[in-house]
Scaffold this active site. Structure first.
Site, short mmCIF file in Angstrom:
data_model
loop_
_atom_site.label_atom_id
_atom_site.label_comp_id
_atom_site.label_asym_id
_atom_site.label_seq_id
_atom_site.Cartn_x
_atom_site.Cartn_y
_atom_site.Cartn_z
CE LYS A 1 5.91 -0.04 -1.17
NZ LYS A 1 6.46 1.13 -1.92
CE1 TYR B 1 5.33 2.07 3.64
CE2 TYR B 1 4.91 2.85 1.42
CZ TYR B 1 5.78 2.36 2.37
OH TYR B 1 7.10 2.17 2.05
#
Ligand code: NAD
Length: 371
Positions: free
Chosen positions: A138, A223
């Site tokens: 990510k 996140y």
């Protein structure tokens, strides 16, 4: 039975059976190919031997099913070091110049891309063209358009693309998701996500727009976006966002220091989040619902994750996130197993669409609709 112990017992037998082969050669040959207790192994080559790649490699030592069998690096000394440390044969080591020949290597099923964000797009497409499944760290890419190109390239090459969303396998996180799905929390009303740390070295790639794609939002704010989506269980339909910059020397144009953002969901639930490179130890999720609440703090660090709900402390055990992730990903790639929360390329693109919208809202000062 412990697969590695099992393997070591077999290795001892092999040294007796094949005295002319070096133990190292037998070791790598056997370890790569022996079946695990759960089925064939997932044989992984890590690309980008930096800090996170090392963490994944260490965690894989305890995997039941995933095995490190190859490396891709531009630094010969790192390759030598990893060969010794993880017993990787020469034929499974690649530079960025030789990487495309990985297509002829049957000992590698998947390439795990752990290079800086700005390189993910090209690296993933290259691995797909070589016929290898891909796990990409990510943020999957610098924007949704790039992410979609990666999804399309993997589809065209008939390989799977997964994003390294380790929290999607974390037991306390999954327990809250279960409670929400089973209706134990009632209607979800509000989520708060706080994601941040104080970033050091101003010369690192994370503060270089071309390699990072932005600032804290790309790296840590993602996140809270991802968490808002899996905690609430819906896709946001609008975004508003505001940026604060206290140090323009360190955080150049296009590199965000702090962004506050809000997300609106179809049910009427809202999320309020903070992404920052200028506050330490900021890692907290809070979910408020009609019948209860859930909180995680730390929520996304390497763990142990701590959490509680209106029913009490969450007591699920901590297991190294990347160990669980890699074994679960072996099941997804080799057996078509479906995770509770998706980790495929499309999931990565969903987050990138929100990031694109957040940056758009920051630059226009307006609410951005996502439908
Ligand atoms: P890092 O700087 O420690 O490692 C990056 C690696 O890429 C290095 O080995 C470097 O040599 C290599 N590299 C190849 N080409 C490069 C280039 N042109 N410029 C700079 N480096 C180059 O970074 P990291 O912390 O390991 O992060 C790598 C990726 O992993 C990022 O996408 C990051 O977001 C992701 N990450 C994910 C998690 C997680 O918990 N899932 C945690 C940390 C990092």
């Amino acid at each position: 039975m412990n697969s590695r112990r099992n393997f070591l017992q077999k290795l001892a037998a092999s040294v007796i059976a094949f005295p002319l082969l070096s133990p190292e050669a037998i070791s790598s040959m056997e370890y790569a190919d022996t079946k695990t207790d759960d089925g064939p192994p997932l044989r992984v080559a890590i690309m980008g031997l930096g800090s996170y790649g090392t963490r994944v490699a260490e965690a894989m030592k305890d995997c039941k099913r995933a095995r490190l069998t190859g490396v891709v690096s531009g630094t010969p000394a790192k390759i030598t070091n990893w060969q010794t440390k993880y017993n990787i044969p020469e034929k499974n080591c690649y530079s960025y110049e030789t990487f495309d020949t990985i297509k002829d290597n049957p000992e590698i099923d998947v390439v795990y891309v752990t290079t800086p964000n700005g390189l993910h797009h090209d690296n993933v497409i290259r691995a797909a063209k070589a016929g290898k499944h891909v796990i990409c760290e990510k943020p999957m890419a610098l924007n949704a358009k790039e992410g979609q190109e990666m999804v399309d390239a993997c589809k065209k090459a008939n390989v799977k693309l997964l994003v390294g969303y380790r929290m999607h396998f974390e037991p306390k996180t999954l327990e809250i998701i279960r409670m929400r799905k089973d209706g134990e929390l009632g209607k979800i009303l509000f989520f708060q996500g706080l994601s941040g740390f104080t970033i050091g070295d101003p010369t690192q790639w994370r503060l270089n727009k071309a390699l990072s794609g932005g600032g804290s939002m790309m790296d840590i704010g993602i996140y809270s976006i991802n968490g808002a989506r899996y905690m609430i269980g819906e896709e946001p339909i609008w975004v508003t966002a505001e940026e604060t910059k206290t140090n323009p020397q360190k955080f150049k144009p296009g590199v965000d220091e702090t962004i506050q953002f809000q997300l609106g969901f179809p049910s009427g639930a809202v999320a309020s989040c903070l992404s920052t490179y200028n506050m330490n130890n900021l890692d907290r999720f809070f979910l408020n619902a009609e019948k209860g609440f859930a909180e995680l703090q730390p929520a996304t660090g390497y763990g142990p994750i701590k959490g509680r709900t209106n029913k009490g402390e969450l007591t699920q055990p901590h297991i190294t996130h990347q160990t669980v992730q890699m074994d679960e990903m072996a099941g997804i790639i080799l057996d078509g197993k479906q995770p509770v929360v998706p980790v495929d390329g499309e999931e990565g693109v969903r987050d990138l669409k929100k990031i694109d919208a957040i940056y758009k809202s920051v630059s226009t000062g307006k609410r951005v609709e996502l439908r």
